[in-house]
Design a protein around this motif. Structure first.
Motif, short mmCIF file in Angstrom:
data_model
loop_
_atom_site.label_atom_id
_atom_site.label_comp_id
_atom_site.label_asym_id
_atom_site.label_seq_id
_atom_site.Cartn_x
_atom_site.Cartn_y
_atom_site.Cartn_z
N VAL A 92 16.12 -1.70 -1.54
CA VAL A 92 16.00 -1.13 -0.19
C VAL A 92 16.78 0.18 -0.09
N ASP A 93 17.98 0.21 -0.68
CA ASP A 93 18.82 1.40 -0.61
C ASP A 93 18.17 2.60 -1.30
N GLY A 94 17.37 2.34 -2.32
CA GLY A 94 16.77 3.45 -3.05
C GLY A 94 15.32 3.70 -2.74
N ASN A 95 14.75 3.03 -1.72
CA ASN A 95 13.32 3.20 -1.43
C ASN A 95 13.07 3.45 0.06
N TYR A 96 13.78 4.41 0.60
CA TYR A 96 13.59 4.79 2.02
C TYR A 96 12.16 5.24 2.27
N ASP A 97 11.63 6.03 1.35
CA ASP A 97 10.29 6.57 1.55
C ASP A 97 9.24 5.45 1.57
N VAL A 98 9.44 4.46 0.73
CA VAL A 98 8.47 3.36 0.70
C VAL A 98 8.46 2.62 2.04
N VAL A 99 9.66 2.35 2.58
CA VAL A 99 9.73 1.63 3.86
C VAL A 99 9.11 2.47 4.98
N SER A 100 9.43 3.73 5.04
CA SER A 100 8.85 4.61 6.07
C SER A 100 7.35 4.68 5.94
N SER A 101 6.86 4.76 4.68
CA SER A 101 5.41 4.84 4.47
C SER A 101 4.72 3.59 4.97
N VAL A 102 5.32 2.43 4.70
CA VAL A 102 4.72 1.17 5.16
C VAL A 102 4.65 1.15 6.68
N VAL A 103 5.74 1.57 7.33
CA VAL A 103 5.74 1.59 8.80
C VAL A 103 4.65 2.52 9.32
N SER A 104 4.51 3.68 8.75
CA SER A 104 3.49 4.65 9.18
C SER A 104 2.09 4.08 8.99
N GLN A 105 1.85 3.42 7.89
CA GLN A 105 0.52 2.87 7.63
C GLN A 105 0.15 1.77 8.61
N ARG A 106 1.17 1.02 9.05
CA ARG A 106 0.90 -0.07 9.98
C ARG A 106 0.88 0.41 11.45
N SER A 107 1.28 1.64 11.69
CA SER A 107 1.34 2.16 13.07
C SER A 107 -0.06 2.55 13.55
N PRO A 108 -0.36 2.37 14.88
CA PRO A 108 -1.67 2.77 15.42
C PRO A 108 -1.89 4.29 15.23
N THR A 109 -3.13 4.69 15.14
CA THR A 109 -3.47 6.11 14.88
C THR A 109 -3.10 7.01 16.05
N TRP A 110 -3.02 6.45 17.27
CA TRP A 110 -2.74 7.30 18.44
C TRP A 110 -1.25 7.56 18.62
#
Length: 401
Positions: free
Chosen positions: A188-206
């Protein structure tokens, strides 16, 4: 020796004839005649006695002659019984073995380098001979059957559950949990981008992108806090939940038919027949190759360790009185058991062997072994008979003139 004994009889006969013919002219020849007469009688009597042991005298089937050919089987049986009763006695064998100190003697020999080398050489020859005789396919089938009997066929669920229950109760799994939590925190400490990317992918398009970034940051921070809390607190709810889950799983493996059936399915998938056969074949091939290479190399680690172990065992036998006494007792008890159980069979070898011998051949062999002494009996009989004849004639002449 027969020639000497028979020649002495012939000499006595010639002396008797000469003395008998001239005793009237020379009265002193009466003493010579009496001595020669007694010598002939003694020689003939002992010839008859010696001959009667091995054959019929002059081919005449006189009663109680040809004793050895006629009584061969009885002699063998009697000899076997004599050996059984006097030599194959449990007390005699144990007493003799106890006095020998076999353990100490063997230890003294094994502790010497040449003794250990000899054991290693003979052991290597035994292993090579065994591998030469053993059929690879047969050994593989044995290994496969043993693996199937002791590993595959028994259900895995209950024994694995009992072992796991003990491990979990004693807390040995905590180190594994610590390792997993530590690796999770590092990831987790070394994969900030992966976590952010997952959140963005699951977020609604609007949802605007800057909101995704804020939410991703928040999720990452909270996730990292959560993981580090689990890492730092040995009594964290997650750790306690893992403990409970593992203990429940251990109980289910022992008592829940559904979980036990699933464990059997996993086992069947891992150890299907082709793989099991391949494991047995490779195991035997590996063992055989490794042992042959080791025993063929006198400087191999296995050979050196074996020799060292043999010498160490030998030194222990010579210095450890308790160990030596135990081994001597085992040897004595083992020999006593063998004698007690098989003494009749061992002694029976003598009687059965003698029974298989040809009567005439047996008589001839025995006569060749003891015949020289028997011919001396004939010679002695001739001499004693001559002295006896001379003594009797002299006594009678002195008494009656």
């Amino acid at each position: 020796m027969k020639t000497v004994a028979t020649g002495l009889l012939a000499i006595m006969a010639v002396i008797f004839l000469i003395a008998f013919a001239f005793q009237e002219q020379y009265p002193w020849l009466q003493y010579v005649r009496a001595a020669a007469e007694g010598g002939m009688v003694g020689a003939l009597a002992d010839w008859f006695a010696v001959t009667a042991l091995f054959k019929y005298p002059m081919g005449l089937k006189i009663p109680h002659t040809a004793i050895i050919p006629r009584k061969k089987d009885q002699i063998g049986t009697s000899l076997g019984q004599f050996v059984e009763e006097n030599f194959l006695s449990e007390s005699v064998v144990q007493q003799k073995l106890s006095s020998l100190g076999l353990a100490q003697r063997a230890g003294a020999w094994l502790s010497r380098p040449e003794g250990a080398d000899r054991v290693a050489v003979e052991g290597a020859a035994l292993i090579r001979g065994a591998f030469t005789v053993l059929d690879d396919d047969a050994v593989q089938k044995v290994i496969e059957s043993m693996v199937r009997k002791h590993v595959v066929d028994p259900p895995w669920g209950p024994p694995v559950g009992r072992m796991a229950e003990r491990v979990f109760e004693e807390g040995h799994h905590h180190r594994l949990v610590d390792l997993l939590v530590d690796r999770a925190a590092e990831w987790v400490d070394g994969n900030y981008d992966v976590v952010s990317s997952v959140v963005s992918q699951r977020s609604p398009t609007w949802v605007p992108h800057f909101v995704d970034g804020l939410v991703g940051d928040k999720v990452y921070v909270e996730f990292l806090k959560f993981v580090r809390a689990v890492q730092a607190d040995p009594q964290h709810d997650v750790r306690l939940s893992i403990d409970k889950y593992l203990k429940d799983l251990a109980q289910d493996l022992q008592h829940d038919p559904v979980i036990i059936a699933k464990a059997e399915e996993i086992k069947a998938g891992i150890l299907d027949d082709p793989r099991l056969h391949d494991v047995a074949a490779r195991a035997w091939s590996t063992i055989k190759t490794a042992l042959l290479e080791a025993v063929n190399d006198p400087d191999s680690e296995l050979t050196r360790n074996f020799k060292a172990a043999v010498r160490d065992f030998g030194r222990r036998l010579t210095t450890d009185e308790d160990l030596a006494r135990k081994i001597n007792t085992w040897i004595s008890d083992g020999a006593g058991y063998l004698v007690r159980t098989y003494r009749s069979d061992i002694a029976g070898i003598i009687s059965e062997t003698v029974e298989r011998w040809d009567a005439e051949e047996t008589s001839r062999k025995i006569e060749l072994q003891v015949g020289k002494d028997l011919q001396f009996i004939r010679i002695n009989g001739t001499v004693v008979g001559a002295l006896a004849g001379l003594g009797i004639f002299s006594l009678a002449h002195a008494l009656f003139g």
